[in-house]
Design an enzyme around this catalytic site. Structure first.
Site, PDB file in Angstrom:
ATOM      1  N   CYS A 165      -0.363  11.411 -16.244  1.00  0.00           N
ATOM      2  CA  CYS A 165      -0.900  12.518 -17.043  1.00  0.00           C
ATOM      3  C   CYS A 165      -2.401  12.306 -17.250  1.00  0.00           C
ATOM      4  O   CYS A 165      -2.819  11.271 -17.786  1.00  0.00           O
ATOM      5  CB  CYS A 165      -0.196  12.572 -18.401  1.00  0.00           C
TER       6      CYS A 165
ATOM      7  N   CYS B   8       3.737  17.440 -20.123  1.00  0.00           N
ATOM      8  CA  CYS B   8       3.849  15.964 -20.099  1.00  0.00           C
ATOM      9  C   CYS B   8       4.830  15.532 -21.192  1.00  0.00           C
ATOM     10  O   CYS B   8       4.618  15.869 -22.372  1.00  0.00           O
ATOM     11  CB  CYS B   8       2.477  15.337 -20.369  1.00  0.00           C
TER      12      CYS B   8
ATOM     13  N   ASP C 171       6.233   4.655  -1.262  1.00  0.00           N
ATOM     14  CA  ASP C 171       7.682   4.883  -1.289  1.00  0.00           C
ATOM     15  C   ASP C 171       8.348   3.768  -2.116  1.00  0.00           C
ATOM     16  O   ASP C 171       7.713   2.764  -2.427  1.00  0.00           O
ATOM     17  CB  ASP C 171       8.246   4.912   0.150  1.00  0.00           C
TER      18      ASP C 171
ATOM     19  N   GLN D  61       0.852  -1.192   0.000  1.00  0.00           N
ATOM     20  CA  GLN D  61       0.000   0.000   0.000  1.00  0.00           C
ATOM     21  C   GLN D  61       0.890   1.246   0.000  1.00  0.00           C
ATOM     22  O   GLN D  61       0.394   2.356  -0.182  1.00  0.00           O
ATOM     23  CB  GLN D  61      -0.901   0.027   1.230  1.00  0.00           C
TER      24      GLN D  61
ATOM     25  N   HIS E 116      -1.353   1.231  -4.439  1.00  0.00           N
ATOM     26  CA  HIS E 116      -1.781   2.626  -4.258  1.00  0.00           C
ATOM     27  C   HIS E 116      -0.917   3.595  -5.059  1.00  0.00           C
ATOM     28  O   HIS E 116      -0.950   4.801  -4.811  1.00  0.00           O
ATOM     29  CB  HIS E 116      -1.739   3.003  -2.774  1.00  0.00           C
TER      30      HIS E 116
ATOM     31  N   CYS F  64       2.686  13.409 -24.098  1.00  0.00           N
ATOM     32  CA  CYS F  64       1.735  14.047 -25.038  1.00  0.00           C
ATOM     33  C   CYS F  64       2.058  15.521 -25.264  1.00  0.00           C
ATOM     34  O   CYS F  64       1.411  16.195 -26.073  1.00  0.00           O
ATOM     35  CB  CYS F  64       0.304  13.906 -24.521  1.00  0.00           C
TER      36      CYS F  64
END
Ligand code: APR
Length: 234
Positions: A117, A136, A94, A91, A109, A139
Site C-alpha cells: 500500500c 487497503c 513466484d 530474484q 525483488h 489503512c
C-alpha cells in the site's frame, strides 16, 4: 564439519523455467513481449497503472498454477539436511521456493502474491487481482494498492542482510540468472571478496560467468539436484 558451512544461493528466472514460468531475457522471454519501462518501473505505473496491474495479475494467475520443480525441491532438501547455514536469495517473485519447503529465503525483488500500500506501506498476502479501486485492509484507504514487486530504479529488499551473508559465506551458488541486473549480478564479486568458492549452474554462460571458479551448464532440474547432492556427501 562439511567443507562449506555458510552457503548463499542466488536464484533467477531460469530456476522456475521448467515449472512453466517464462524467463525475462530468453528469446521468448517476458522482455521480448513487454517493454520493461512500461510495466516494471514507477514511471510506467504512474503513466498507465491498469497496464501494470494487468501485467502482474496475469503473472500472479500463471504463478498460482505453477508447481515447484526438482531444482526447487533439491534446494529445500539442502537446507533441511546440510548441517551448515543455507540462505536462498531469489530474484523471482513466484512462490515456488516456499512451496518446495525452502524457509531461510529472501525475495529481494518482492513477491507477486503480496500487495504493497503506497499510503500506509503495509505489505499483505494478495492472491487475487489487484486494481486501483481496491481498499487497503490495513489503512482502509482506496487507490494505494500496487504489486509488492521491486521495479527498476527501486531498492531491493533486505540488502543489508544479503551483504552480511555474502561477507561471511564460503560457498556462493548462482542458479538460473543471466547476470544482467544489479545488485544481484554483483553478488559473486562480494562472495569472491569473502574468499568463497563460487559456482554457476545455468543453461548457458551468464554475463558474469567468467567470475565463477566453477561453472556447469544445463537445465536446472538436472544440474541442481546432482550438484547439491555432492554437497550432502562431503
Ligand atoms: N535451467 C537453468 N537455467 C535456465 C533455464 C533452465 N531450464 N532456462 C533458462 N535459464 C537461464 C537462462 O540461460 C538465463 O541465463 O536462466 C537465465 C534467465 O535470465 P533472465 O531471463 O535475465 O532472468 P533473471 O536473471 O532472473 O533476471 C533478473 O531482471 O527483469 C529483471 O526483475 C527481473 O528478477 C529479474 C531480473
Amino acid at each position: 564439519m562439511p567443507r562449506y558451512d555458510k552457503i548463499v544461493v542466488l536464484t533467477g528466472a531460469g530456476l522456475s523455467a521448467e515449472s512453466g514460468l517464462a524467463t525475462f531475457r530468453d528469446k521468448d522471454g517476458i522482455w521480448a513481449r513487454y517493454d520493461y519501462r512500461d510495466v516494471a518501473t514507477p514511471e510506467g505505473f504512474a503513466r498507465n497503472p491498469s497496464l501494470v496491474y494487468e501485467f502482474y495479475n496475469m503473472r500472479r494467475r500463471e504463478g498460482s498454477k505453477a508447481k515447484p520443480n526438482a531444482a526447487h525441491y533439491a534446494l529445500a532438501q539442502l537446507q533441511r539436511q546440510h548441517p551448515g547455514e543455507v540462505l536462498v536469495v531469489t530474484q523471482n517473485i513466484d512462490g515456488l521456493h516456499e512451496a518446495a519447503g525452502t524457509t531461510n529465503l529472501i525475495h529481494m525483488h518482492g513477491e507477486m502474491a503480496t500487495s504493497l500500500c503506497t499510503n500506509c506501506d503495509a505489505r499483505q498476502p494478495w492472491r487475487e487481482d489487484l486494481a486501483a479501486e481496491l481498499v487497503c485492509p490495513e489503512c482502509e484507504l482506496v487507490g494505494g494498492l500496487r504489486p509488492n514487486v521491486v521495479w527498476f530504479g527501486e531498492i531491493p529488499y533486505e540488502m543489508d542482510r544479503i551483504a552480511a551473508a555474502l561477507a561471511a559465506c564460503n560457498l556462493f551458488i548462482s542458479i538460473g540468472t543471466s547476470g544482467n541486473v544489479y545488485p544481484a549480478a554483483g553478488f559473486v564479486a562480494g562472495a569472491i571478496e569473502a574468499g568463497a568458492h563460487t559456482v554457476e549452474l545455468n543453461l548457458e554462460p551468464s554475463d558474469t560467468a567468467s567470475y565463477f571458479a566453477e561453472r556447469h551448464q544445463g537445465a536446472a532440474t538436472e544440474l541442481v539436484p546432482s550438484y547439491l547432492n555432492t554437497l550432502l556427501e562431503v
